[in-house]
Design a protein around this motif. Structure first.
Motif, short mmCIF file in Angstrom:
data_model
loop_
_atom_site.label_atom_id
_atom_site.label_comp_id
_atom_site.label_asym_id
_atom_site.label_seq_id
_atom_site.Cartn_x
_atom_site.Cartn_y
_atom_site.Cartn_z
N ASN A 112 0.83 -1.21 0.07
CA ASN A 112 -0.13 -0.08 0.06
C ASN A 112 0.83 1.20 -0.14
O ASN A 112 1.78 1.23 0.89
CB ASN A 112 -0.95 0.21 1.30
N ASN A 129 -7.46 -2.38 -6.46
CA ASN A 129 -7.99 -1.96 -5.27
C ASN A 129 -9.10 -2.85 -4.71
O ASN A 129 -10.06 -2.93 -5.46
CB ASN A 129 -8.47 -0.46 -5.02
N THR A 228 -4.83 2.56 -0.05
CA THR A 228 -5.14 1.19 0.38
C THR A 228 -5.14 0.12 -0.80
O THR A 228 -5.10 -0.85 -0.47
CB THR A 228 -6.59 1.28 0.84
#
Length: 486
Positions: A112, A129, A228
């Protein structure tokens, strides 16, 4: 995604060391990161193949190969750059350090691009993602219908991972624990020690697909996708390389190739779990056994040679010799072998690009030498002063006295202690797996990740280590009896 706390700490220490030493912790102002790769014709990529479906190992046509979504991304980048791809496997905690110190060109390992990590390395655009999930036991599905029901429950996450950070933020009223490896967390879940395990959605889906007693529920986190998602890591200042990689990522995301990559990964995972018997993975354990044996044997031989040199230096009346030897022994004995392995591989690697296996052998040998030196010193000091006086009365020089009188008797006295050091080297050499040396521990983690079996691979490796140490113990006892008889 996954990054251990110890890996982060060691990475920081090594980066400071590199900066002080003038190494490759940052790219030069004149960025030639892309041109260097094209001139070499090889793209070196660091990854940790124990995290399906992102990266793992599969047996293809009888050969063990790195597969997974991240591997496919790396292949596409290498193809677009017109160079060959070289995958360099290592522990996840070492991948970003490898980037910072110039051992590899980039790291593609489900990492990340958080603000904390951006301080040490540069990142590409996000290429995937997938979101976050919790694994729970199927029998608890009615009890934990969604993430809100997990408040007050026992939640496990990987140490130093994004999931650990999120669980601390959103589940302050729960009992939180962490472990270094995801397979260990899943085993703890299945054995009732945990109620839920926080992982990424693709990882959760992979475990559910291969474990009928597990189900996944959405974590329900509100996340910043820029921090993320999965991205490629580069050394600081690698702008030309980052720009080229972003073109490949734009192509991948535009065509939604990650979906195809995940489907391909699912096929490999299904093939891996068709037969999860340990006999199918005998080559993995065999290769691990060979490398473990090779490291131990070479490290012991050079450890003894260097140990004798160190003890002679330490016992010397010349402080110019005794002080460096004493300092070396104290430093080596006072620092963890893990740090020493990383220092040899990444630190010395900024001057001489040492392969992982050679770095591991050197580190273990240098570590063993310090302990061997102290064992030999104890053996020499245990001898009566009359031995030296008798040798001198016969006209022997100091060198001959040490060579023909003192050392032979000292080795006879210290043989049991020396034998214990040999056995310790066999077991402690497992630490080299953190830099990607395919020893028994490294192969153990690969097999666990591929088969989703937590205990069986551990038992196999325990048996192999026991056979190795038991055989070595019997051999050492035999030579000890011979020496005592003589």
């Amino acid at each position: 995604m996954k990054k251990t706390k110890i890996g982060s700490l060691l990475a920081t220490l090594l980066v400071f060391f590199m900066m002080a030493w003038g190494g490759h912790a940052t790219a030069s102002a004149d960025d030639n990161s892309l041109q260097k790769i094209k001139d070499a014709g090889v793209l070196k990529v660091a990854t940790s193949p124990d995290y399906p479906p992102f990266e793992f190992r599969a047996t293809i046509d009888g050969q063990s190969e790195d597969v997974g979504m991240d591997i496919e991304v790396a292949k596409q980048i290498a193809k677009d750059l017109g160079v060959k791809l070289k995958i360099m496997n290592m522990d996840f905690g070492s991948t970003l350090v490898a980037v910072q110190t110039g051992k590899v060109d980039m790291a593609i390992t489900g990492v990340n691009p958080t603000e904390e990590r951006r301080k040490s390395v540069d990142f590409s655009n996000i290429y995937y993602n997938g979101g976050q999930s919790f694994l729970i036991q199927k029998k608890d599905a009615k009890k934990y219908k969604n993430a809100k029901d997990l408040h007050g429950a026992k939640i496990g996450t990987q140490t130093g991972s994004l999931q650990q950070t999120l669980s601390k933020k959103y589940f302050k009223d729960s009992t939180l624990s962490s472990m270094e490896k995801t397979p260990n967390l899943v085993f703890a879940l299945k054995s009732g020690k945990l109620d839920a395990v926080g992982v990424e959605k693709p990882v959760a889906a992979a475990y559910v697909e291969n474990n009928k007693d597990l189900v996944a529920i959405d974590a329900g986190y509100k996340l910043d996708k820029n921090e993320t998602g999965a991205a490629v890591a580069f050394a600081k200042g690698s702008d030309s390389l980052a720009a080229a990689v972003n073109k490949s990522i734009d192509k991948i995301t535009k065509n939604d190739w990650t979906s195809d990559y995940l489907k391909k990964s699912a096929k490999y995972m299904k093939d891996n779990t068709k037969d999860t018997s340990m006999t199918r993975y005998w080559k993995y354990f065999y290769n691990g056994f060979l490398n473990t044996t090779l490291i131990a044997v070479i490290a012991v031989i050079f450890g003894i040679i260097l140990g004798i040199l160190l003890v002679l230096m330490k016992l010397s009346a010349w402080k110019l010799l005794s002080w460096p030897a004493t300092a070396y022994i104290e430093i080596v004995r006072g620092t963890p072998m893990m740090v020493q392995v990383l220092l040899i591989y990444f630190g010395v690697g900024t001057i001489v690009n040492l392969p992982a296996l050679l770095s591991g052998i050197i580190a273990v040998a240098l570590n063993s030498a310090a302990y061997v030196a102290e064992i030999i010193r104890g053996g020499i000091n245990s001898l009566d002063d009359g031995q030296k006086e008798a040798a001198q009365s016969l006209g022997l020089s100091k060198v001959d006295t040490m060579r023909f009188v003192i050392l032979p008797q000292a080795f006879k006295n210290i043989w049991p202690s020396l034998g214990n050091e040999f056995i310790s080297v066999v077991k402690e050499s497992s630490i080299v797996s953190i830099i990607g040396v395919t020893d028994l521990i490294y192969e153990l983690n690969v097999v666990r990740a591929d088969t989703y079996r937590a205990v069986a691979p551990i038992v196999v490796v325990m048996v192999i280590y026991f056979i190795m140490t038991f055989t070595l113990t019997r051999a050492l006892n035999y030579f000890e009896r011979k020496m005592n008889h003589d």
